[in-house]
Design an enzyme around this catalytic site. Structure first.
Site, mmCIF file in Angstrom:
data_model
loop_
_atom_site.group_PDB
_atom_site.id
_atom_site.type_symbol
_atom_site.label_atom_id
_atom_site.label_comp_id
_atom_site.label_asym_id
_atom_site.label_seq_id
_atom_site.Cartn_x
_atom_site.Cartn_y
_atom_site.Cartn_z
ATOM 1 N N SER A 131 -3.994 5.932 5.039
ATOM 2 C CA SER A 131 -3.577 6.561 6.285
ATOM 3 C C SER A 131 -3.335 5.520 7.372
ATOM 4 C CB SER A 131 -4.625 7.608 6.683
ATOM 5 O OG SER A 131 -4.106 8.561 7.565
ATOM 6 N N ASP A 175 -2.449 12.772 2.477
ATOM 7 C CA ASP A 175 -3.343 11.797 3.103
ATOM 8 C C ASP A 175 -4.363 11.170 2.142
ATOM 9 O OD1 ASP A 175 -4.989 10.476 4.992
ATOM 10 O OD2 ASP A 175 -6.165 12.296 5.310
#
Length: 282
Positions: free
Chosen positions: A39, A160
């Protein structure tokens, strides 16, 4: 500095702390041979590898009030809070160019983690895996559930990387690193609580049972990993850099002053530990 990894946690806007730490390391010419992130950690790590000293600050602070960056208008128009096309196309290709040539020529390995929505497992991509598609895999790693669409890459459906492996130290170890520098984006003593809105995740992502399971276990994985890092730190195998002052920045922050303060704190914290860090790396 053989067999030493640099592990970068995500954390949304709080990743600006990592940007500050990396800025100071770059100033000092400290480049570790292996970098892994998820991320926001992957976003910041890419500019570290490409040796663009001020790019993370520019991307995360200078453009934060651009309407296509982070806004409810994005959510209403495109069903994504962060403007993913803006972040992973307009910014790196036009407004704040990413130095692809320097990145691919750099000797450092750069590994990006994402979450496979079908299995719920963490998947990791090295330079040889994503080749010229580094932006695509960083985009996948940064696509938060509910506020960004899934990403199709490598015949997988990805989201993610922080869901399945939020601080990927074990992957760094699997890749052969006996010691690791870990940059965290939360204060000492932080532990993740169980996921809120579990019922909504189950409803929205019912076609991705693996993802739902990973979301429901996320806090357990995070807290177990933190405990492991703490134990390895005591053994001298891990060097942790984390915010020393109370965090004032939210996960999705638009206040430039708060972001700048946290960025500067990252530089200051790195400056204060550069001597023991250098000893750890030697």
């Amino acid at each position: 500095m053989k067999d030493i990894g640099l592990v970068l946690e995500g954390g949304g806007s709080r990743g600006i702390y990592t940007a500050g730490v990396l800025r100071y390391l770059m100033e000092q010419g400290i480049y570790l041979p292996y970098v892994i992130g998820v991320s926001a950690g992957a976003c910041n790590g890419s500019s570290y590898v490409s040796r663009q000293m001020d790019r993370n600050r520019a991307v995360n602070i200078d453009y934060i009030d651009h309407p296509e960056y982070l806004s409810f208008r994005n959510l209403l128009k495109k069903r994504q809070l962060f403007g993913m096309d803006f972040l992973f196309d307009s910014l790196p290709n036009k407004l704040e160019p990413f130095d692809f040539e320097a990145f691919y020529q750099a000797e450092e390995e750069f590994v990006v983690g994402a979450t496979d929505c079908m299995s719920g497992e963490a998947v990791f991509y090295k330079k040889e895996d994503y080749e010229k598609d580094v932006l695509a895999i960083i985009r996948a790693s940064s696509s938060l559930p509910l506020v960004a669409p899934v990403v199709h890459f490598d015949n997988r459906i990805l989201l993610d990387g922080g869901i399945s492996d939020p601080i990927p130290i074990k992957q760094s170890e699997r890749d052969g690193n006996r010691k690791n520098v870990v940059i965290l984006t939360k204060n000492n003593g932080y532990y993740k609580k169980p996921q809120s809105f579990s019922w909504y995740f189950r409803k929205k992502y019912k076609q991705y049972p693996g993802l739902v399971k990973a979301l429901e276990r996320r806090h357990v994985v995070y807290n177990v990993t933190l405990q492991y890092i703490h134990e390895e730190e005591k053994k001298g195998n891990v060097f942790v850099i984390r915010p020393t002052k109370k965090l004032e920045v939210g996960r999705m922050e638009r206040n430039k002053e708060k972001l700048t303060t946290l960025y500067n704190q990252g530089m200051d914290d790195a400056r204060k530990v550069v001597a023991p860090l250098s000893e750890f790396l030697s």
